[in-house]
Design a protein around this motif. Structure first.
Motif, PDB file in Angstrom:
ATOM      1  N   VAL A 136       0.815  -1.214   0.000  1.00 38.43           N
ATOM      2  CA  VAL A 136       0.000   0.000   0.000  1.00 38.43           C
ATOM      3  C   VAL A 136       0.847   1.261   0.000  1.00 38.43           C
ATOM      4  O   VAL A 136       0.566   2.212  -0.743  1.00 38.43           O
ATOM      5  N   PHE A 137       1.905   1.306   0.803  1.00 36.79           N
ATOM      6  CA  PHE A 137       2.632   2.553   1.031  1.00 36.79           C
ATOM      7  C   PHE A 137       3.992   2.635   0.350  1.00 36.79           C
ATOM      8  O   PHE A 137       4.372   3.712  -0.114  1.00 36.79           O
ATOM      9  N   HIS A 138       4.725   1.539   0.283  1.00 35.18           N
ATOM     10  CA  HIS A 138       6.082   1.561  -0.271  1.00 35.18           C
ATOM     11  C   HIS A 138       6.083   2.033  -1.726  1.00 35.18           C
ATOM     12  O   HIS A 138       5.403   1.465  -2.586  1.00 35.18           O
ATOM     13  N   GLY A 139       6.829   3.096  -2.000  1.00 38.43           N
ATOM     14  CA  GLY A 139       6.956   3.600  -3.358  1.00 38.43           C
ATOM     15  C   GLY A 139       5.773   4.421  -3.848  1.00 38.43           C
ATOM     16  O   GLY A 139       5.727   4.772  -5.030  1.00 38.43           O
ATOM     17  N   HIS A 140       4.820   4.728  -2.966  1.00 36.41           N
ATOM     18  CA  HIS A 140       3.637   5.487  -3.373  1.00 36.41           C
ATOM     19  C   HIS A 140       3.488   6.730  -2.506  1.00 36.41           C
ATOM     20  O   HIS A 140       3.595   6.666  -1.281  1.00 36.41           O
ATOM     21  N   ASP A 141       3.239   7.843  -3.140  1.00 37.35           N
ATOM     22  CA  ASP A 141       3.051   9.113  -2.439  1.00 37.35           C
ATOM     23  C   ASP A 141       1.561   9.308  -2.194  1.00 37.35           C
ATOM     24  O   ASP A 141       0.847   9.874  -3.015  1.00 37.35           O
ATOM     25  N   LEU A 142       1.086   8.807  -1.057  1.00 40.14           N
ATOM     26  CA  LEU A 142      -0.333   8.870  -0.752  1.00 40.14           C
ATOM     27  C   LEU A 142      -0.670  10.188  -0.068  1.00 40.14           C
ATOM     28  O   LEU A 142       0.060  10.664   0.790  1.00 40.14           O
ATOM     29  N   LYS A 143      -1.791  10.740  -0.462  1.00 41.62           N
ATOM     30  CA  LYS A 143      -2.234  12.020   0.093  1.00 41.62           C
ATOM     31  C   LYS A 143      -3.235  11.793   1.242  1.00 41.62           C
ATOM     32  O   LYS A 143      -4.061  10.887   1.178  1.00 41.62           O
ATOM     33  N   GLU A 144      -3.136  12.626   2.248  1.00 42.52           N
ATOM     34  CA  GLU A 144      -4.095  12.559   3.342  1.00 42.52           C
ATOM     35  C   GLU A 144      -5.510  12.742   2.806  1.00 42.52           C
ATOM     36  O   GLU A 144      -5.740  13.537   1.893  1.00 42.52           O
ATOM     37  N   SER A 264       0.477  -9.477  -4.910  1.00 44.73           N
ATOM     38  CA  SER A 264       1.828  -9.959  -4.641  1.00 44.73           C
ATOM     39  C   SER A 264       1.808 -10.997  -3.538  1.00 44.73           C
ATOM     40  O   SER A 264       0.846 -11.102  -2.777  1.00 44.73           O
ATOM     41  N   THR A 265       2.873 -11.773  -3.476  1.00 42.37           N
ATOM     42  CA  THR A 265       3.156 -12.602  -2.310  1.00 42.37           C
ATOM     43  C   THR A 265       4.495 -12.140  -1.757  1.00 42.37           C
ATOM     44  O   THR A 265       5.425 -11.835  -2.515  1.00 42.37           O
ATOM     45  N   LEU A 266       4.592 -12.062  -0.452  1.00 41.51           N
ATOM     46  CA  LEU A 266       5.788 -11.499   0.175  1.00 41.51           C
ATOM     47  C   LEU A 266       6.949 -12.473   0.208  1.00 41.51           C
ATOM     48  O   LEU A 266       8.105 -12.093   0.008  1.00 41.51           O
ATOM     49  N   ARG A 267       6.664 -13.739   0.432  1.00 44.11           N
ATOM     50  CA  ARG A 267       7.730 -14.709   0.683  1.00 44.11           C
ATOM     51  C   ARG A 267       8.705 -14.838  -0.484  1.00 44.11           C
ATOM     52  O   ARG A 267       9.894 -15.061  -0.285  1.00 44.11           O
ATOM     53  N   SER A 268       8.201 -14.711  -1.697  1.00 50.33           N
ATOM     54  CA  SER A 268       9.047 -14.902  -2.879  1.00 50.33           C
ATOM     55  C   SER A 268       9.796 -13.643  -3.294  1.00 50.33           C
ATOM     56  O   SER A 268      10.594 -13.685  -4.239  1.00 50.33           O
ATOM     57  N   ARG A 269       9.563 -12.521  -2.597  1.00 50.02           N
ATOM     58  CA  ARG A 269      10.276 -11.298  -2.953  1.00 50.02           C
ATOM     59  C   ARG A 269      11.754 -11.431  -2.595  1.00 50.02           C
ATOM     60  O   ARG A 269      12.127 -12.149  -1.659  1.00 50.02           O
ATOM     61  N   PRO A 270      12.644 -10.717  -3.295  1.00 51.21           N
ATOM     62  CA  PRO A 270      14.080 -10.807  -2.999  1.00 51.21           C
ATOM     63  C   PRO A 270      14.389 -10.400  -1.564  1.00 51.21           C
ATOM     64  O   PRO A 270      13.700  -9.567  -0.964  1.00 51.21           O
ATOM     65  N   GLU A 271      15.445 -11.001  -1.019  1.00 53.47           N
ATOM     66  CA  GLU A 271      15.824 -10.709   0.371  1.00 53.47           C
ATOM     67  C   GLU A 271      16.123  -9.227   0.557  1.00 53.47           C
ATOM     68  O   GLU A 271      15.794  -8.641   1.594  1.00 53.47           O
ATOM     69  N   GLY A 272      16.731  -8.608  -0.450  1.00 52.87           N
ATOM     70  CA  GLY A 272      17.045  -7.187  -0.347  1.00 52.87           C
ATOM     71  C   GLY A 272      15.803  -6.320  -0.265  1.00 52.87           C
ATOM     72  O   GLY A 272      15.803  -5.294   0.427  1.00 52.87           O
ATOM     73  N   PHE A 273      14.753  -6.716  -0.961  1.00 52.96           N
ATOM     74  CA  PHE A 273      13.491  -5.972  -0.889  1.00 52.96           C
ATOM     75  C   PHE A 273      12.934  -6.024   0.520  1.00 52.96           C
ATOM     76  O   PHE A 273      12.500  -5.007   1.080  1.00 52.96           O
ATOM     77  N   LYS A 274      12.932  -7.215   1.121  1.00 45.66           N
ATOM     78  CA  LYS A 274      12.401  -7.359   2.474  1.00 45.66           C
ATOM     79  C   LYS A 274      13.261  -6.593   3.488  1.00 45.66           C
ATOM     80  O   LYS A 274      12.742  -6.030   4.455  1.00 45.66           O
ATOM     81  N   SER A 275      14.564  -6.529   3.236  1.00 42.40           N
ATOM     82  CA  SER A 275      15.437  -5.726   4.102  1.00 42.40           C
ATOM     83  C   SER A 275      15.072  -4.245   4.013  1.00 42.40           C
ATOM     84  O   SER A 275      15.070  -3.529   5.026  1.00 42.40           O
TER      85      SER A 275
END
Length: 326
Positions: A136-144, A264-275
């Motif tokens: 929802v939030f990562h990489g997105h500029d959400l407005k109040e 998306s599924t979280l488990r298969s994302r690269p380790e660096g992304f999760k870091s």
């Protein structure tokens, strides 16, 4: 003294909750960049159900045991680890192995325990907060003031999404099954909880101007209803398929409204992304505890009752997180 063997929930095969039994496994050793955590508690999550049924295999090199989040004490560190030391208390996202007394974890996927949160309750934080923040939030500029529709507001993902949305200034709508669940969701910060058995979320959200963001775990007929509830240029995020992943849909609204439909599924994302997500949570979200965010623990069961925990999870009558303790 770290033992050579540990108790762990070892599935006897794939199938229903009854395949989950307590057994013995060797204690894992932390590899380079990893820490070994003595588990205080672990979270029970939707992907655990799917893996138990045989449809969500662990990534290459990951533990075959269930369990995607834990809290506990660091008891050993692998080479190259500088952030954590023996004796530190952490909560963490894992690639598996959480249903056990000990688990080896990528050190960069560990976070401190937020202020005001017990070590046990912290076991239920990472899977849902990593998931909601990254989608929802990562990489997105959400407005109040943006309208955020969260389906399944009383569950683990929903409880987290409502709180994070409200804390970030979004106008949160959510769906739930009962009047009590709706009241619970509004206590968490939802401005409007919709009893989907009595009310039409499409009509209510459209009257408010439509949803800018929709987080869905239902699918089935909700897919086209989400298209109707969305305003132009909205983003719809699919995280699960409680009503099924296969349906016939009309894609015309996606074109006419310029909708973004993703998942998306979280488990298969690269380790660096999760870091990266771990670092963002530590900096931007963890400081919101305990004034704007709280843990929501529905039940804590002994690890020997993992089958009962899965039955509770699949009943969909819980609010917040279900945890297991060794």
């Amino acid at each position: 003294m770290i033992p050579s063997e540990m108790d762990a929930v070892v599935p006897t095969g794939t199938g229903g909750p009854e395949v989950l039994e307590l057994g013995r496994r060797p204690v894992p050793q932390p590899a380079e960049g990893e820490v070994l955590v003595k588990v205080d508690a672990c979270g029970v999550n939707g992907p655990d159900m799917v893996q138990r049924r045989g449809h969500y295999p662990p990534p290459k090199g990951a533990s075959d045991l269930l369990g995607l989040e834990v809290s506990g004490e660091v008891v050993a560190v692998g080479s190259g680890v500088t952030k954590w030391k023996v004796g530190d208390t952490v909560c963490a996202l894992t690639n598996g192995g959480g249903y056990a007394e000990y688990v080896a974890i990528d050190a960069s996927h560990c976070l401190t325990i937020p202020e005001g949160v017990s070590t046990t309750d912290a076991a239920g934080l990472c899977e849902t907060f990593f998931t909601v923040w990254s989608n929802v939030f990562h990489g997105h500029d959400l407005k109040e003031g943006m309208n955020f529709l969260v389906h399944g507001g009383a569950g683990g993902i929903g409880s987290t999404a409502i709180q994070l949305g409200a804390a970030m200034g979004l106008n949160v709508f959510t769906t739930a099954a009962t009047a009590d669940d709706c009241a619970y969701c509004e206590r968490l910060g939802a401005s409007r909880a919709i009893n989907y058995n009595d009310e039409d979320f499409v009509e209510i959200v459209r009257e408010a101007g439509g949803a800018d963001i929709i987080l869905d775990i239902v699918a089935g007929d909700y897919v086209e209803r989400n298209f109707k509830a969305a305003r132009h240029d909205a983003r719809i995020i699919q995280l699960a398929f409680n009503k099924g992943s296969k349906m016939e849909i009309n894609l015309m609204p996606v074109m006419l409204k310029r909708l973004t439909y993703t998942g998306s599924t979280l488990r298969s994302r690269p380790e660096g992304f999760k870091s990266e997500i771990a670092a963002e949570l530590q900096e931007n979200v963890w400081p919101l505890f305990p004034k704007k965010l709280v843990t929501v623990t529905h039940a804590v069961l002994p690890m020997s009752q993992a089958a009962e925990a899965h039955e509770m999870m699949e009943s969909a009558k819980h609010r917040g997180k279900i945890l297991l303790k060794p």
